[in-house]
Design an enzyme around this catalytic site. Structure first.
Site, PDB file in Angstrom:
ATOM      1  N   HIS A 140       1.605  -3.890  -0.138  1.00  0.00           N
ATOM      2  CA  HIS A 140       1.536  -5.288   0.310  1.00  0.00           C
ATOM      3  C   HIS A 140       0.771  -6.130  -0.711  1.00  0.00           C
ATOM      4  CE1 HIS A 140       0.829  -8.548   3.358  1.00  0.00           C
ATOM      5  NE2 HIS A 140      -0.256  -8.718   2.595  1.00  0.00           N
ATOM      6  N   GLU A 141      -0.368  -5.640  -1.151  1.00  0.00           N
ATOM      7  CA  GLU A 141      -1.189  -6.409  -2.088  1.00  0.00           C
ATOM      8  C   GLU A 141      -0.523  -6.547  -3.454  1.00  0.00           C
ATOM      9  OE1 GLU A 141      -3.508  -8.067  -0.981  1.00  0.00           O
ATOM     10  OE2 GLU A 141      -3.692  -7.084   0.960  1.00  0.00           O
ATOM     11  N   HIS A 144       1.978  -9.257  -3.452  1.00  0.00           N
ATOM     12  CA  HIS A 144       1.412 -10.594  -3.652  1.00  0.00           C
ATOM     13  C   HIS A 144       1.360 -10.926  -5.146  1.00  0.00           C
ATOM     14  CE1 HIS A 144       0.382 -12.055   0.261  1.00  0.00           C
ATOM     15  NE2 HIS A 144      -0.410 -11.039   0.567  1.00  0.00           N
ATOM     16  N   GLU A 210       2.762 -13.855   3.605  1.00  0.00           N
ATOM     17  CA  GLU A 210       2.344 -12.567   4.154  1.00  0.00           C
ATOM     18  C   GLU A 210       3.555 -11.762   4.631  1.00  0.00           C
ATOM     19  OE1 GLU A 210      -0.673 -11.256   4.015  1.00  0.00           O
ATOM     20  OE2 GLU A 210      -1.358 -13.057   2.990  1.00  0.00           O
TER      21      GLU A 210
END
Length: 329
Positions: A140-141, A144, A210
């Site tokens: 997930h990070e 980003h 997100e």
């Protein structure tokens, strides 16, 4: 690498950004026409300068505020191995890897660009998640970074900043200029309304990013049920720390937009999340997530309202969306 349809997310984000800059254009037009101010461009230039400075120094601010120290592959071999694999899958340079010495379980990414990317985990998350859950979180990070979210959010945050400065300028101008006082006051009110709407739109775009990062985690190797399980654990973990160590929570609340979830909303989300963990064992299995795909969920009115003012989507909604990816992996 699996690919998923994102046209709805893209459409929502495009409309939000279009409205955001449409508001700014309309406001500057009103200033130029009715207030007789020849150079409203000064607001844009000043805001861009401030945001650019913030963009340059923000990594150092995050490092200091989050008590980060970067670790070598020898110090944290498993962490580096996961980050390297995910970065390779994402097609970006391997980010720097760090650990934040705080007990709140979470992870975050920051930096000025893909080449300047940094991925950090808190000490609390290392004691909470299993390896596959941690991999999904780091995915997930890294997503980003892959999506340039740091630049996107910095760019759109300029709009409400400009609107607020216009409000301040018009308010004081209305007190000092008797001839145009009423016109300036009206524009000031419009600018404040634009500022409030702009802030809500920036939060809306943040929530969409997100969702993108959740989907991106699955695309580069994270398992949907492991990310769902990690989110579930992080909410409970954040709620526990909020009760036991309020001082630490208050200390890092200014950086919560970087986190995987909104740590200040964790206490409100626990009740609704009981709908997910059907065997009440503290994790979400693949079977539970697949079952959730066909099960309607109920989100309380308070949680719906709080989400509007949050940088992150409601966690139950995120887990429900992840359930739609289970048959694709």
């Amino acid at each position: 690498m699996p690919r998923f349809s994102t046209w709805k997310l893209k459409l929502r984000m495009f409309l939000a950004v279009a409205i955001l800059f449409g508001i700014l254009y309309a406001l500057l037009s009103v200033i130029g026409i009715y207030a007789g101010i020849k150079s409203p461009l000064i607001y844009i230039l000043l805001a861009l300068f401030i945001v650019f400075i913030q963009y340059l120094i923000s990594p150092k601010i995050v490092e200091m505020g989050m008590n980060i120290h970067y670790v070598s592959p020898q110090e944290a071999p498993e962490l580096h191995s996961i980050v390297e694999e995910l970065a390779r899958n994402a097609g970006i340079p391997k980010p720097k890897v760090g650990i934040a010495e705080i007990s709140i379980p979470n992870a975050f990414a920051f930096g000025r660009s893909k080449r300047d990317g940094r991925v950090c985990v808190t000490r609390g998350i290392l004691n909470l998640l299993d390896k596959e859950e941690l991999k999904a979180v780091l995915g997930h990070e890294i997503s980003h970074i892959r999506h340039n979210d740091m630049i996107v959010m910095t760019f759109i945050s300029v709009v409400p900043l400009i609107c607020y400065w216009i409000f301040q300028s018009m308010y004081w101008g209305s007190l000092m200029d008797r001839d145009r006082g009423s016109s300036l006051a009206i524009i000031g009110i419009l600018a404040f309304i634009a500022y409030m709407i702009g802030q809500l739109l920036v939060l809306f775009v943040s929530r969409i990013r997100e969702y993108y990062a959740d989907l991106g985690s699955v695309e580069i190797g994270g398992k949907p049920h492991k990310l769902a399980s990690a989110l579930y654990k992080l909410v409970y973990g954040s709620a526990v720390v909020s009760k036991e160590n309020k001082e630490e929570v208050n200390q890092v609340s200014g950086f919560k937009a970087f986190f995987l979830n909104d740590i200040n909303q964790a206490g409100h989300e626990i009740k609704d999340l009981k709908q997910v963990d059907m065997d009440m064992n503290g994790t979400i299995s693949r079977e539970e997530l697949e079952r959730l795909r066909y099960t309607p969920v109920k989100i309380g009115l308070t949680e719906k309202i709080l989400e509007i003012f949050s940088t992150h989507p409601n966690t139950l909604k995120r887990i429900k969306r992840l359930s739609e990816l289970t048959t694709s992996v």
